[in-house]
Design a protein around this motif. Structure first.
Motif, PDB file in Angstrom:
ATOM      1  N   ALA A 123       0.813  -1.220   0.000  1.00 36.47           N
ATOM      2  CA  ALA A 123       0.000   0.000   0.000  1.00 36.47           C
ATOM      3  C   ALA A 123       0.843   1.265   0.000  1.00 36.47           C
ATOM      4  O   ALA A 123       0.326   2.351  -0.296  1.00 36.47           O
ATOM      5  N   LEU A 124       2.126   1.150   0.312  1.00 40.63           N
ATOM      6  CA  LEU A 124       2.998   2.321   0.305  1.00 40.63           C
ATOM      7  C   LEU A 124       2.970   3.020  -1.047  1.00 40.63           C
ATOM      8  O   LEU A 124       3.171   4.228  -1.146  1.00 40.63           O
ATOM      9  N   GLY A 125       2.687   2.251  -2.085  1.00 43.54           N
ATOM     10  CA  GLY A 125       2.615   2.823  -3.423  1.00 43.54           C
ATOM     11  C   GLY A 125       1.482   3.809  -3.608  1.00 43.54           C
ATOM     12  O   GLY A 125       1.409   4.496  -4.630  1.00 43.54           O
ATOM     13  N   GLY A 126       0.601   3.921  -2.621  1.00 43.27           N
ATOM     14  CA  GLY A 126      -0.508   4.863  -2.708  1.00 43.27           C
ATOM     15  C   GLY A 126      -0.132   6.298  -2.397  1.00 43.27           C
ATOM     16  O   GLY A 126      -0.948   7.205  -2.568  1.00 43.27           O
ATOM     17  N   ILE A 127       1.102   6.542  -1.932  1.00 38.65           N
ATOM     18  CA  ILE A 127       1.515   7.917  -1.593  1.00 38.65           C
ATOM     19  C   ILE A 127       1.896   8.619  -2.895  1.00 38.65           C
ATOM     20  O   ILE A 127       3.081   8.809  -3.222  1.00 38.65           O
ATOM     21  N   ALA A 128       0.902   9.014  -3.629  1.00 39.28           N
ATOM     22  CA  ALA A 128       1.076   9.441  -5.014  1.00 39.28           C
ATOM     23  C   ALA A 128       1.988  10.645  -5.200  1.00 39.28           C
ATOM     24  O   ALA A 128       2.627  10.787  -6.245  1.00 39.28           O
ATOM     25  N   ASN A 129       2.064  11.517  -4.206  1.00 41.55           N
ATOM     26  CA  ASN A 129       2.851  12.746  -4.354  1.00 41.55           C
ATOM     27  C   ASN A 129       4.263  12.614  -3.794  1.00 41.55           C
ATOM     28  O   ASN A 129       5.028  13.581  -3.797  1.00 41.55           O
ATOM     29  N   LEU A 130       4.640  11.439  -3.311  1.00 39.52           N
ATOM     30  CA  LEU A 130       5.924  11.267  -2.641  1.00 39.52           C
ATOM     31  C   LEU A 130       7.076  11.537  -3.606  1.00 39.52           C
ATOM     32  O   LEU A 130       7.154  10.957  -4.692  1.00 39.52           O
ATOM     33  N   ARG A 131       7.990  12.410  -3.186  1.00 39.87           N
ATOM     34  CA  ARG A 131       9.133  12.770  -4.016  1.00 39.87           C
ATOM     35  C   ARG A 131      10.454  12.234  -3.465  1.00 39.87           C
ATOM     36  O   ARG A 131      11.400  12.065  -4.219  1.00 39.87           O
ATOM     37  N   GLU A 132      10.503  11.993  -2.163  1.00 45.53           N
ATOM     38  CA  GLU A 132      11.743  11.465  -1.576  1.00 45.53           C
ATOM     39  C   GLU A 132      11.397  10.430  -0.513  1.00 45.53           C
ATOM     40  O   GLU A 132      10.598  10.696   0.383  1.00 45.53           O
ATOM     41  N   LEU A 150       4.841   4.824  -7.263  1.00 48.94           N
ATOM     42  CA  LEU A 150       5.280   6.136  -6.754  1.00 48.94           C
ATOM     43  C   LEU A 150       5.815   6.973  -7.920  1.00 48.94           C
ATOM     44  O   LEU A 150       7.008   7.278  -8.011  1.00 48.94           O
ATOM     45  N   ARG A 151       4.918   7.368  -8.805  1.00 49.20           N
ATOM     46  CA  ARG A 151       5.327   7.980 -10.070  1.00 49.20           C
ATOM     47  C   ARG A 151       5.976   9.352  -9.925  1.00 49.20           C
ATOM     48  O   ARG A 151       6.614   9.838 -10.860  1.00 49.20           O
ATOM     49  N   ALA A 152       5.810  10.011  -8.764  1.00 45.72           N
ATOM     50  CA  ALA A 152       6.420  11.327  -8.558  1.00 45.72           C
ATOM     51  C   ALA A 152       7.782  11.230  -7.880  1.00 45.72           C
ATOM     52  O   ALA A 152       8.466  12.245  -7.708  1.00 45.72           O
ATOM     53  N   LEU A 153       8.203  10.021  -7.507  1.00 45.44           N
ATOM     54  CA  LEU A 153       9.410   9.851  -6.703  1.00 45.44           C
ATOM     55  C   LEU A 153      10.660  10.294  -7.463  1.00 45.44           C
ATOM     56  O   LEU A 153      10.920   9.865  -8.592  1.00 45.44           O
ATOM     57  N   GLY A 169       8.890  -3.553 -11.020  1.00 42.05           N
ATOM     58  CA  GLY A 169       8.123  -2.324 -10.955  1.00 42.05           C
ATOM     59  C   GLY A 169       8.958  -1.078 -10.722  1.00 42.05           C
ATOM     60  O   GLY A 169       8.500   0.041 -10.991  1.00 42.05           O
ATOM     61  N   ILE A 170      10.190  -1.259 -10.262  1.00 39.41           N
ATOM     62  CA  ILE A 170      11.030  -0.086 -10.000  1.00 39.41           C
ATOM     63  C   ILE A 170      11.314   0.682 -11.291  1.00 39.41           C
ATOM     64  O   ILE A 170      11.580   1.880 -11.267  1.00 39.41           O
ATOM     65  N   GLY A 171      11.209   0.004 -12.409  1.00 37.16           N
ATOM     66  CA  GLY A 171      11.435   0.654 -13.688  1.00 37.16           C
ATOM     67  C   GLY A 171      10.331   1.615 -14.096  1.00 37.16           C
ATOM     68  O   GLY A 171      10.477   2.342 -15.084  1.00 37.16           O
ATOM     69  N   ARG A 172       9.240   1.652 -13.333  1.00 39.56           N
ATOM     70  CA  ARG A 172       8.148   2.586 -13.634  1.00 39.56           C
ATOM     71  C   ARG A 172       8.317   3.931 -12.933  1.00 39.56           C
ATOM     72  O   ARG A 172       7.463   4.810 -13.074  1.00 39.56           O
ATOM     73  N   LEU A 173       9.402   4.091 -12.188  1.00 38.97           N
ATOM     74  CA  LEU A 173       9.635   5.351 -11.469  1.00 38.97           C
ATOM     75  C   LEU A 173      10.261   6.370 -12.424  1.00 38.97           C
ATOM     76  O   LEU A 173      11.441   6.723 -12.322  1.00 38.97           O
ATOM     77  N   ALA A 174       9.450   6.861 -13.329  1.00 38.05           N
ATOM     78  CA  ALA A 174       9.945   7.671 -14.438  1.00 38.05           C
ATOM     79  C   ALA A 174      10.560   8.999 -14.020  1.00 38.05           C
ATOM     80  O   ALA A 174      11.335   9.594 -14.773  1.00 38.05           O
ATOM     81  N   GLU A 175      10.248   9.497 -12.812  1.00 38.30           N
ATOM     82  CA  GLU A 175      10.799  10.775 -12.346  1.00 38.30           C
ATOM     83  C   GLU A 175      12.057  10.591 -11.491  1.00 38.30           C
ATOM     84  O   GLU A 175      12.647  11.590 -11.050  1.00 38.30           O
ATOM     85  N   LEU A 176      12.485   9.360 -11.273  1.00 33.07           N
ATOM     86  CA  LEU A 176      13.596   9.098 -10.346  1.00 33.07           C
ATOM     87  C   LEU A 176      14.904   9.700 -10.845  1.00 33.07           C
ATOM     88  O   LEU A 176      15.308   9.490 -11.985  1.00 33.07           O
ATOM     89  N   ARG A 177      15.567  10.455  -9.947  1.00 31.96           N
ATOM     90  CA  ARG A 177      16.871  11.054 -10.245  1.00 31.96           C
ATOM     91  C   ARG A 177      18.001  10.379  -9.489  1.00 31.96           C
ATOM     92  O   ARG A 177      19.117  10.290  -9.985  1.00 31.96           O
ATOM     93  N   VAL A 178      17.728   9.917  -8.258  1.00 29.21           N
ATOM     94  CA  VAL A 178      18.760   9.331  -7.395  1.00 29.21           C
ATOM     95  C   VAL A 178      18.281   7.965  -6.911  1.00 29.21           C
ATOM     96  O   VAL A 178      17.191   7.848  -6.357  1.00 29.21           O
ATOM     97  N   LEU A 179      19.131   6.937  -7.119  1.00 25.34           N
ATOM     98  CA  LEU A 179      18.849   5.597  -6.622  1.00 25.34           C
ATOM     99  C   LEU A 179      20.101   5.093  -5.901  1.00 25.34           C
ATOM    100  O   LEU A 179      21.136   4.858  -6.517  1.00 25.34           O
ATOM    101  N   ASP A 180      19.986   4.970  -4.588  1.00 24.27           N
ATOM    102  CA  ASP A 180      21.122   4.572  -3.744  1.00 24.27           C
ATOM    103  C   ASP A 180      20.883   3.154  -3.234  1.00 24.27           C
ATOM    104  O   ASP A 180      19.992   2.915  -2.430  1.00 24.27           O
TER     105      ASP A 180
END
Length: 251
Positions: A123-132, A150-153, A169-180
């Protein structure tokens, strides 16, 4: 201070309250009457629990419960649908977070670092506006497929966990800039990473990856690929091409 003055509960017009670093072990019932608060800082105290009454603070935009001794997070935290700025729950002792976190659709920043989390609810994926999202120094062995919602992440910090693989599914994070992903026992990366077209920094230090997917060669925005203390069996022939186009590759 050591204790919260009960008369604080008689200030209904109060909008911002900071009680951090006071050694508080218990919050008086009167405080939970301040339902008009916009920000509440209870960090760096000695709290071991938070009552369900916190769910009445629907006007909160920021809540800091970091650096306490919380052994669980109440489901009522999912009622705080006004949270927009940040939710800090770092450096406590809990092993799970409730499904209700997924109802915090407007939340922009979530910090769950330095706990004992072994898994996350889908359900964590429901935080639609999450950026970080910060999850480093936990005990995670896997991520839910729902994280791909989390499309805004923009930033995902997963260092120092026990991850052996990542969901497609991690490949759907189209806005992702940093992955650690440093200091995880990862053995492979999914080809779906090709979908991270805005990724700038990929940290793979001290993982167990033996083969780098060709998908990394096609990431157009990649500026830094850190492979120190990771030993691929063979360095791919596309690696020099990354460097030639200006990406810093650290081996």
């Amino acid at each position: 201070m050591g204790a919260v003055p009960p008369e604080l509960g008689d200030a209904p017009a109060l909008r911002h309250l900071s009680l951090g670093g006071n050694g508080i072990a218990d919050v008086p019932d009167t405080l939970w009457r301040l339902t008009g608060l916009h920000s509440l800082n209870l960090a760096e105290n000695e709290l071991t629990g938070v009552p369900d009454r916190i769910g009445a603070f629907t006007g909160l935009r920021m809540l800091d419960l970091g650096h306490n001794r919380l052994d669980h997070i109440p489901a009522a935290i999912g009622e705080l649908t006004g949270l927009t700025d940040c939710l800090y729950l770092s450096d406590n002792g809990f092993t799970a977070v409730p499904e209700s976190l997924g109802r915090l659709h407007r939340l922009g920043y979530l910090n769950l670092t330095d706990n004992r989390l072994t898994e996350l609810p889908d359900a964590l994926g429901g935080i639609a506006n999450l950026r970080e999202l910060r999850l480093y120094r936990n005990r995670l062995t896997a991520l839910p497929e729902g994280i791909g919602r989390l499309r805004a992440l923009c930033e995902l910090h997963l260092a120092d966990n026990r991850l052996t693989e990542l969901p497609d599914g991690i490949g759907r994070l189209a806005e992702l800039r940093v992955l650690d992903l440093r200091n995880n026992p990862l053995r492979r990366l999914p080809e779906s990473l090709a979908g991270l077209t805005r990724l700038r920094h990929l940290d793979l230090r001290a993982t167990r990856i033996t083969e780098l997917p060709a998908a990394l060669a096609g990431l157009p925005a990649l500026e830094k690929l850190d492979l120190r203390w990771t030993k691929p069996e063979v360095l791919p022939d596309w690696l020099p091409g990354l460097r030639d186009r200006g990406c810093t590759v650290l081996l």
